[in-house]
Design an enzyme around this catalytic site. Structure first.
Site, PDB file in Angstrom:
ATOM      1  N   ASP A 105     -10.059  12.440  17.051  1.00 57.81           N
ATOM      2  CA  ASP A 105      -9.766  11.328  17.639  1.00 57.81           C
ATOM      3  C   ASP A 105     -11.149  10.846  18.754  1.00 57.81           C
ATOM      4  OD1 ASP A 105      -9.130   9.276  19.621  1.00 57.81           O
ATOM      5  OD2 ASP A 105      -7.064   9.576  19.281  1.00 57.81           O
ATOM      6  N   ASN A 165       0.907  -1.085  -0.038  1.00 55.21           N
ATOM      7  CA  ASN A 165      -0.040  -0.116  -0.145  1.00 55.21           C
ATOM      8  C   ASN A 165       0.986   1.326  -0.065  1.00 55.21           C
ATOM      9  OD1 ASN A 165      -1.632   2.210   0.524  1.00 55.21           O
ATOM     10  ND2 ASN A 165      -2.866   1.088   2.271  1.00 55.21           N
ATOM     11  N   GLU A 212      -8.133  -5.359   5.126  1.00 60.28           N
ATOM     12  CA  GLU A 212      -7.958  -4.903   3.797  1.00 60.28           C
ATOM     13  C   GLU A 212      -6.972  -5.425   3.162  1.00 60.28           C
ATOM     14  OE1 GLU A 212      -9.283  -0.553   3.128  1.00 60.28           O
ATOM     15  OE2 GLU A 212      -8.693  -0.593   4.941  1.00 60.28           O
ATOM     16  N   HIS A 239     -12.990   2.511  -0.021  1.00 53.14           N
ATOM     17  CA  HIS A 239     -13.003   1.680   1.178  1.00 53.14           C
ATOM     18  C   HIS A 239     -13.471   0.016   0.433  1.00 53.14           C
ATOM     19  CE1 HIS A 239     -13.310   5.062   4.194  1.00 53.14           C
ATOM     20  NE2 HIS A 239     -12.132   4.817   3.911  1.00 53.14           N
ATOM     21  N   GLY A 254     -11.380   8.375   7.941  1.00 52.53           N
ATOM     22  CA  GLY A 254     -12.128   8.426   6.769  1.00 52.53           C
ATOM     23  C   GLY A 254     -13.350   7.396   7.247  1.00 52.53           C
ATOM     24  N   GLY A 289     -13.632   4.953  10.390  1.00 49.50           N
ATOM     25  CA  GLY A 289     -12.256   5.282  10.802  1.00 49.50           C
ATOM     26  C   GLY A 289     -12.117   6.880  10.762  1.00 49.50           C
ATOM     27  N   ARG A 337      -2.666  -2.033  -3.502  1.00 45.79           N
ATOM     28  CA  ARG A 337      -3.890  -1.286  -3.279  1.00 45.79           C
ATOM     29  C   ARG A 337      -3.558  -0.296  -4.103  1.00 45.79           C
ATOM     30  NH1 ARG A 337      -5.049   3.453   0.896  1.00 45.79           N
ATOM     31  NH2 ARG A 337      -7.277   3.507   0.449  1.00 45.79           N
ATOM     32  N   ARG A 366     -12.884  15.498   6.987  1.00 42.03           N
ATOM     33  CA  ARG A 366     -13.728  15.526   6.117  1.00 42.03           C
ATOM     34  C   ARG A 366     -15.322  16.193   6.484  1.00 42.03           C
ATOM     35  NH1 ARG A 366     -11.803  10.177   3.701  1.00 42.03           N
ATOM     36  NH2 ARG A 366      -9.837  11.045   2.567  1.00 42.03           N
ATOM     37  N   HIS A 406     -17.967   1.698   7.729  1.00 42.42           N
ATOM     38  CA  HIS A 406     -16.614   1.597   7.918  1.00 42.42           C
ATOM     39  C   HIS A 406     -16.505   2.926   8.517  1.00 42.42           C
ATOM     40  CE1 HIS A 406     -12.259   1.053   6.502  1.00 42.42           C
ATOM     41  NE2 HIS A 406     -12.489   2.284   6.674  1.00 42.42           N
TER      42      HIS A 406
END
Length: 418
Positions: free
Chosen positions: A289, A13, A391, A187, A219, A217, A98, A248, A215
């Site tokens: 966080d 990755n 992943e 993802h 992101g 995280g 990836r 984001r 999902h």
């Protein structure tokens, strides 16, 4: 040892200044080595290499400068060789990469040749932060092992099964087609792995299960998976759309961009930075966080509480929307860092949805575990699950399946391997 008997896959990755890697033995799925090279191109480069088990079990660290990705992969090869797992090993069957964006062409893992590389480069304008680094990793690996299959596994591939009415934006069709504007989703390897593992957890075949995957995280993305196929997902042309994320904004009235340009005098680059790096949880309360946000909430911090409430509200909206899309839901599953570890997020996201069949077992939800598990009571009409994502394992699985088919004259091109 012949190639047909080789059983190891190296997963790479590649980021702009880092390379994450894992070496797996596909006979039993065991991890032989895991590592990270970071700060490539700086004097403070660092390589951390771990062997999880066996006589060489342990972690080593190097801090010598790594000027480029070629040097990074050479260093990775050196560390693997110290454990008898070198890149020149005849047991290495392939290298799986990836690749974030595969557009509409790449709907399955693909063996990389010059033509494939050209097409991935053509997609750089819709993935300017990711595809260039992915390409660099592929080129470097091909130069080191030109005899070895290099397989690209695309984040977007799992989502290419979306029907046109879910993938299309309601803008001028000619403009959309000319500039490849549509919902691609991201993802994908995580959503593929988690939806399949959820079916296994329920004791059913993937084609018999409808799942909403969350999902969560730094992101974050949601997907509606019907019978093993993605029918809708929250991220769009880029990873900016959808859920509230660490930095984001997620869903936003597009006119906000025009307003910031006209009234605030912000440039396109400044707005891009604002929405991708200075928004989401960090924009709302200064922290991205979830652990820190929950700590601040416990101390009565109102900004942290509001950020948490906005985050959860968006989650609940997507759960409801994807319930409507699927019609029947067998499970809602949480994964990735926040989804797997933040019991409070799971509780808040499903609270009040009993009429939809969603019920949490408080004690089960509080348990911390690295194993897939149900956190809903046995009588719940819709299961609520926590399934740790993997992943790298999914990339290795898809890579190994493809080269096995290729070696027997079959091809996976155009088919989903999720």
């Amino acid at each position: 040892m012949t190639r047909s008997r080789a059983s190891r896959v190296l997963v790479l990755n590649s980021g702009s200044s880092s390379v994450k890697y894992q070496l797996l033995d596909m006979r039993d799925g065991s991890r032989l080595a895991v590592g990270l090279v970071e700060r490539i191109g700086e004097q403070t480069s660092r390589l951390v290499h771990t062997v999880p088990a066996g006589p060489n079990a342990g972690t080593r660290e190097r801090t010598d400068p790594v000027p480029d990705h070629g040097a990074a992969l050479k260093a990775v090869g050196e560390e693997l060789a110290r454990d008898g797992l070198g890149l020149d090993s005849p047991e290495l069957a392939a290298i799986g990469h990836r690749v974030v964006h595969g557009g509409q062409r790449f709907t399955a893992p693909t063996v990389v040749d010059d033509e494939v590389l050209v097409e991935i480069e053509r997609l750089v304008p819709v993935a300017p932060l990711h595809n260039p680094a992915n390409i660099t990793g592929i080129r470097t690996a091909r130069a080191l092992r030109p005899d070895l299959p290099q397989v690209a596994v695309f984040d977007t591939a799992f989502h290419t099964t979306m029907p046109e009415h879910a993938a299309r934006y309601a803008i001028d069709a000619a403009t959309a087609d000319a500039y490849r504007i549509r919902r691609y989703g991201f993802h994908g390897t995580s959503h593929a792995y988690v939806s399949r593992r959820t079916a296994e957890l329920l004791g059913k075949a993937p084609e018999d299960v409808n799942v909403i995957v969350l999902h969560l995280g730094n992101g974050a993305s949601a997907s509606a998976v019907a019978g093993g196929r993605c029918v809708d997902t929250s991220m769009g042309l880029t990873p900016l759309e959808g859920l509230v994320m660490g930095t984001r904004s997620g869903d936003l009235d597009p006119a906000v961009i025009f307003h910031l340009g006209r009234v605030a005098g912000m440039s396109m680059d400044e707005i891009d930075t604002l929405l991708n790096k200075q928004s989401g949880l960090v924009g709302l309360c200064g922290d991205n966080d979830m652990r820190e946000i929950r700590r601040r909430i416990g101390e009565g911090d109102r900004a942290a509480l509001l950020a948490f409430e906005i985050y959860v509200h968006r989650l609940r909206k997507y759960i409801g929307a994807y319930y409507a899309v699927l019609g029947r839901v067998d499970a809602v599953v949480f994964t990735a860092g926040v989804g797997e570890n933040a019991a409070e997020v799971r509780e808040a996201a499903t609270a009040g949805l009993e009429e939809l069949g969603l019920v949490l077992d408080t004690e089960l939800n509080a348990v911390r575990s690295a194993e897939p598990r149900l956190v809903s009571p046995a009588h719940a009409r819709v299961a609520v699950a926590v399934v740790p994502t993997d992943e790298e394992r999914e990339i290795a699985r898809q890579t190994f399946a493809l080269i096995g088919n290729t070696s027997t004259g079959k091809t996976a091109t155009g088919e989903s391997h999720a």
